[in-house]
Scaffold this motif. Sequence first.
Motif, PDB file in Angstrom:
ATOM      1  N   TYR A   1      -3.617  14.981  53.953  1.00 27.41           N
ATOM      2  CA  TYR A   1      -4.061  14.057  52.907  1.00 27.41           C
ATOM      3  C   TYR A   1      -5.538  14.264  52.581  1.00 27.41           C
ATOM      4  CZ  TYR A   1      -0.025  11.035  52.084  1.00 27.41           C
ATOM      5  OH  TYR A   1       1.187  10.541  51.681  1.00 27.41           O
ATOM      6  N   VAL A   2      -6.360  14.375  53.629  1.00 24.73           N
ATOM      7  CA  VAL A   2      -7.804  14.529  53.412  1.00 24.73           C
ATOM      8  C   VAL A   2      -8.108  15.842  52.705  1.00 24.73           C
ATOM      9  CG1 VAL A   2     -10.028  14.806  54.561  1.00 24.73           C
ATOM     10  CG2 VAL A   2      -8.422  13.066  55.367  1.00 24.73           C
ATOM     11  N   VAL A   3      -7.514  16.937  53.176  1.00 24.75           N
ATOM     12  CA  VAL A   3      -7.756  18.245  52.554  1.00 24.75           C
ATOM     13  C   VAL A   3      -7.241  18.253  51.119  1.00 24.75           C
ATOM     14  CG1 VAL A   3      -7.179  20.701  52.645  1.00 24.75           C
ATOM     15  CG2 VAL A   3      -7.767  19.480  54.742  1.00 24.75           C
ATOM     16  N   GLY A   4      -6.079  17.643  50.893  1.00 20.14           N
ATOM     17  CA  GLY A   4      -5.520  17.590  49.546  1.00 20.14           C
ATOM     18  C   GLY A   4      -6.406  16.827  48.586  1.00 20.14           C
ATOM     19  N   ILE A   5      -6.942  15.689  49.031  1.00 25.94           N
ATOM     20  CA  ILE A   5      -7.833  14.896  48.184  1.00 25.94           C
ATOM     21  C   ILE A   5      -9.128  15.656  47.904  1.00 25.94           C
ATOM     22  CG2 ILE A   5      -9.265  12.818  48.121  1.00 25.94           C
ATOM     23  CD1 ILE A   5      -6.994  11.380  49.632  1.00 25.94           C
ATOM     24  N   LEU A   6      -9.680  16.307  48.926  1.00 22.54           N
ATOM     25  CA  LEU A   6     -10.922  17.058  48.736  1.00 22.54           C
ATOM     26  C   LEU A   6     -10.710  18.270  47.825  1.00 22.54           C
ATOM     27  CD1 LEU A   6     -12.477  16.962  52.320  1.00 22.54           C
ATOM     28  CD2 LEU A   6     -13.127  15.616  50.311  1.00 22.54           C
ATOM     29  N   PHE A   7      -9.563  18.923  47.967  1.00 23.93           N
ATOM     30  CA  PHE A   7      -9.283  20.038  47.060  1.00 23.93           C
ATOM     31  C   PHE A   7      -9.180  19.534  45.629  1.00 23.93           C
ATOM     32  CE2 PHE A   7      -6.365  22.474  44.435  1.00 23.93           C
ATOM     33  CZ  PHE A   7      -6.918  23.746  44.522  1.00 23.93           C
ATOM     34  N   GLY A   8      -8.472  18.418  45.421  1.00 20.93           N
ATOM     35  CA  GLY A   8      -8.345  17.858  44.082  1.00 20.93           C
ATOM     36  C   GLY A   8      -9.693  17.515  43.481  1.00 20.93           C
ATOM     37  N   TRP A   9     -10.582  16.978  44.303  1.00 21.75           N
ATOM     38  CA  TRP A   9     -11.946  16.650  43.854  1.00 21.75           C
ATOM     39  C   TRP A   9     -12.682  17.910  43.426  1.00 21.75           C
ATOM     40  CZ3 TRP A   9     -16.138  18.083  47.272  1.00 21.75           C
ATOM     41  CH2 TRP A   9     -17.403  17.730  46.788  1.00 21.75           C
TER      42      TRP A   9
ATOM     43  N   VAL B   1      -1.287  20.899  45.078  1.00 21.49           N
ATOM     44  CA  VAL B   1      -1.757  21.458  46.348  1.00 21.49           C
ATOM     45  C   VAL B   1      -1.657  20.407  47.452  1.00 21.49           C
ATOM     46  CG1 VAL B   1      -3.780  22.348  47.570  1.00 21.49           C
ATOM     47  CG2 VAL B   1      -3.244  23.172  45.272  1.00 21.49           C
ATOM     48  N   ALA B   2      -2.078  19.184  47.155  1.00 18.23           N
ATOM     49  CA  ALA B   2      -1.983  18.107  48.134  1.00 18.23           C
ATOM     50  C   ALA B   2      -0.527  17.834  48.493  1.00 18.23           C
ATOM     51  CB  ALA B   2      -2.645  16.837  47.585  1.00 18.23           C
ATOM     52  N   ILE B   3       0.351  17.825  47.493  1.00 18.05           N
ATOM     53  CA  ILE B   3       1.768  17.578  47.758  1.00 18.05           C
ATOM     54  C   ILE B   3       2.329  18.659  48.672  1.00 18.05           C
ATOM     55  CG2 ILE B   3       4.062  17.407  46.722  1.00 18.05           C
ATOM     56  CD1 ILE B   3       2.730  16.336  44.193  1.00 18.05           C
ATOM     57  N   GLY B   4       2.007  19.920  48.379  1.00 20.23           N
ATOM     58  CA  GLY B   4       2.502  21.017  49.198  1.00 20.23           C
ATOM     59  C   GLY B   4       2.041  20.914  50.644  1.00 20.23           C
ATOM     60  N   LEU B   5       0.770  20.558  50.853  1.00 19.32           N
ATOM     61  CA  LEU B   5       0.248  20.421  52.213  1.00 19.32           C
ATOM     62  C   LEU B   5       0.954  19.297  52.972  1.00 19.32           C
ATOM     63  CD1 LEU B   5      -3.585  20.842  51.540  1.00 19.32           C
ATOM     64  CD2 LEU B   5      -2.067  22.472  52.671  1.00 19.32           C
ATOM     65  N   VAL B   6       1.159  18.169  52.301  1.00 18.78           N
ATOM     66  CA  VAL B   6       1.816  17.042  52.964  1.00 18.78           C
ATOM     67  C   VAL B   6       3.263  17.386  53.313  1.00 18.78           C
ATOM     68  CG1 VAL B   6       2.614  14.663  52.663  1.00 18.78           C
ATOM     69  CG2 VAL B   6       0.301  15.306  51.957  1.00 18.78           C
ATOM     70  N   ARG B   7       3.954  18.111  52.429  1.00 22.22           N
ATOM     71  CA  ARG B   7       5.330  18.513  52.725  1.00 22.22           C
ATOM     72  C   ARG B   7       5.378  19.432  53.935  1.00 22.22           C
ATOM     73  NH1 ARG B   7       7.651  14.372  50.781  1.00 22.22           N
ATOM     74  NH2 ARG B   7       7.867  14.285  48.511  1.00 22.22           N
ATOM     75  N   CYS B   8       4.392  20.302  54.087  1.00 24.51           N
ATOM     76  CA  CYS B   8       4.348  21.166  55.271  1.00 24.51           C
ATOM     77  C   CYS B   8       4.181  20.341  56.545  1.00 24.51           C
ATOM     78  CB  CYS B   8       3.206  22.177  55.144  1.00 24.51           C
ATOM     79  SG  CYS B   8       3.499  23.479  53.923  1.00 24.51           S
ATOM     80  N   THR B   9       3.382  19.278  56.469  1.00 21.99           N
ATOM     81  CA  THR B   9       3.226  18.447  57.662  1.00 21.99           C
ATOM     82  C   THR B   9       4.463  17.589  57.912  1.00 21.99           C
ATOM     83  OG1 THR B   9       2.076  16.707  56.404  1.00 21.99           O
ATOM     84  CG2 THR B   9       0.728  18.404  57.442  1.00 21.99           C
ATOM     85  N   ASN B  10       5.226  17.259  56.870  1.00 24.39           N
ATOM     86  CA  ASN B  10       6.533  16.627  57.090  1.00 24.39           C
ATOM     87  C   ASN B  10       7.410  17.539  57.934  1.00 24.39           C
ATOM     88  OD1 ASN B  10       6.601  15.306  53.710  1.00 24.39           O
ATOM     89  ND2 ASN B  10       6.036  14.246  55.591  1.00 24.39           N
ATOM     90  N   PHE B  11       7.338  18.841  57.674  1.00 25.28           N
ATOM     91  CA  PHE B  11       8.093  19.816  58.467  1.00 25.28           C
ATOM     92  C   PHE B  11       7.584  19.844  59.902  1.00 25.28           C
ATOM     93  CE2 PHE B  11       8.681  24.153  60.087  1.00 25.28           C
ATOM     94  CZ  PHE B  11      10.068  24.281  59.956  1.00 25.28           C
ATOM     95  N   ILE B  12       6.267  19.868  60.085  1.00 26.89           N
ATOM     96  CA  ILE B  12       5.689  19.867  61.433  1.00 26.89           C
ATOM     97  C   ILE B  12       6.125  18.626  62.195  1.00 26.89           C
ATOM     98  CG2 ILE B  12       3.510  19.653  62.696  1.00 26.89           C
ATOM     99  CD1 ILE B  12       2.233  21.439  60.560  1.00 26.89           C
ATOM    100  N   ASN B  13       6.181  17.486  61.515  1.00 29.07           N
ATOM    101  CA  ASN B  13       6.567  16.220  62.148  1.00 29.07           C
ATOM    102  C   ASN B  13       8.070  16.105  62.390  1.00 29.07           C
ATOM    103  OD1 ASN B  13       3.900  15.445  62.049  1.00 29.07           O
ATOM    104  ND2 ASN B  13       4.141  14.121  60.267  1.00 29.07           N
ATOM    105  N   SER B  14       8.832  17.094  61.904  1.00 25.76           N
ATOM    106  CA  SER B  14      10.297  17.052  62.012  1.00 25.76           C
ATOM    107  C   SER B  14      10.839  15.767  61.395  1.00 25.76           C
ATOM    108  CB  SER B  14      10.754  17.165  63.472  1.00 25.76           C
ATOM    109  OG  SER B  14      12.160  17.282  63.558  1.00 25.76           O
ATOM    110  N   GLU B  15      10.432  15.516  60.146  1.00 24.56           N
ATOM    111  CA  GLU B  15      10.876  14.337  59.422  1.00 24.56           C
ATOM    112  C   GLU B  15      11.281  14.753  58.009  1.00 24.56           C
ATOM    113  OE1 GLU B  15       7.444  11.816  59.422  1.00 24.56           O
ATOM    114  OE2 GLU B  15       6.275  13.159  58.131  1.00 24.56           O
ATOM    115  N   LEU B  16      12.072  13.919  57.363  1.00 24.08           N
ATOM    116  CA  LEU B  16      12.545  14.200  56.005  1.00 24.08           C
ATOM    117  C   LEU B  16      13.280  15.535  55.935  1.00 24.08           C
ATOM    118  CD1 LEU B  16       9.436  13.064  53.909  1.00 24.08           C
ATOM    119  CD2 LEU B  16      11.308  11.678  54.813  1.00 24.08           C
TER     120      LEU B  16
END
Length: 283
Positions: free
Chosen positions: A36-44, A149-164
Amino acid sequence: MPDFLLLPLAALPFPNIDPVAIRLGPLAVHWYGIAYVVGILFGWWYSKRLVSDERLWAGGQRPMRPEDIDDFLVWAAVGIVLGGRIGYVLFYDLARYLQNPLDIFAVWQGGMSFHGGFAGTTLAMILFARKRGIRVWTLFDVIAAGVPVAIGLVRCTNFINSELWGRPTDLPWAIEFPNGGPFTRHPSQLYEALLEGLVLFVLLRVLTHSFGKLKSPGFVSGAFVAGYGAARIFAEFFREPDPQLGYLLGGWLTMGMILSTPMVLFGIWAMATARRTETPQPA
């Protein structure tokens, strides 16, 4: 049959990446939060780049100052977090939170809705644009261009968390999720990371830099909204619905599909009604 012919039928093992990236005593920093933080900073950063590139704008005049993007950063973060949490509570697990209202504030336990975050950020952009005298549709376009970009990063962490994770399948790239039961499943988080993240970002990049669509206020944000909605609806055919909701209306429709369909229609309308501006926009 030779063993190498059996390999494509074998499921891929789950990588078992620790969801916690850094531990500092009692403090645990999760990959999900970092995304989330990296995605927001990239968007900025990306939004400031777009605003500063005079070639992308009608009359070669920037529609706002880069400093406006600096000031909007906090508004965006608040809109994403509050909207995402409220959206999850209302759309996905209202009964649970009515029984345990204090759990609403336990954001570290997970539970964020893209559609809620989208609504929260949209409201923040409307209020901010009106306060600064910026064209609302232009601010929509600038912010939307970097969001995938933020959406893609968060989806990757959904995979890491073994969720969704996805629905059961025996395809060669099926994953054995540790909490996915006795089935091998679609890595639907990665499907979404690819479609909602990389593919959508490249599409918007082409629109902004090759077709000059930032000169038509509303077109880029319309393409983002319609593109995300279409990608999400497609991915929902492979994604396991939330257990507390299951399938809706006929045993195949999901909440994600229901919430994404208006986005597709609205995005198409925004693109169809966007008009090219030949005069400089107010800064």
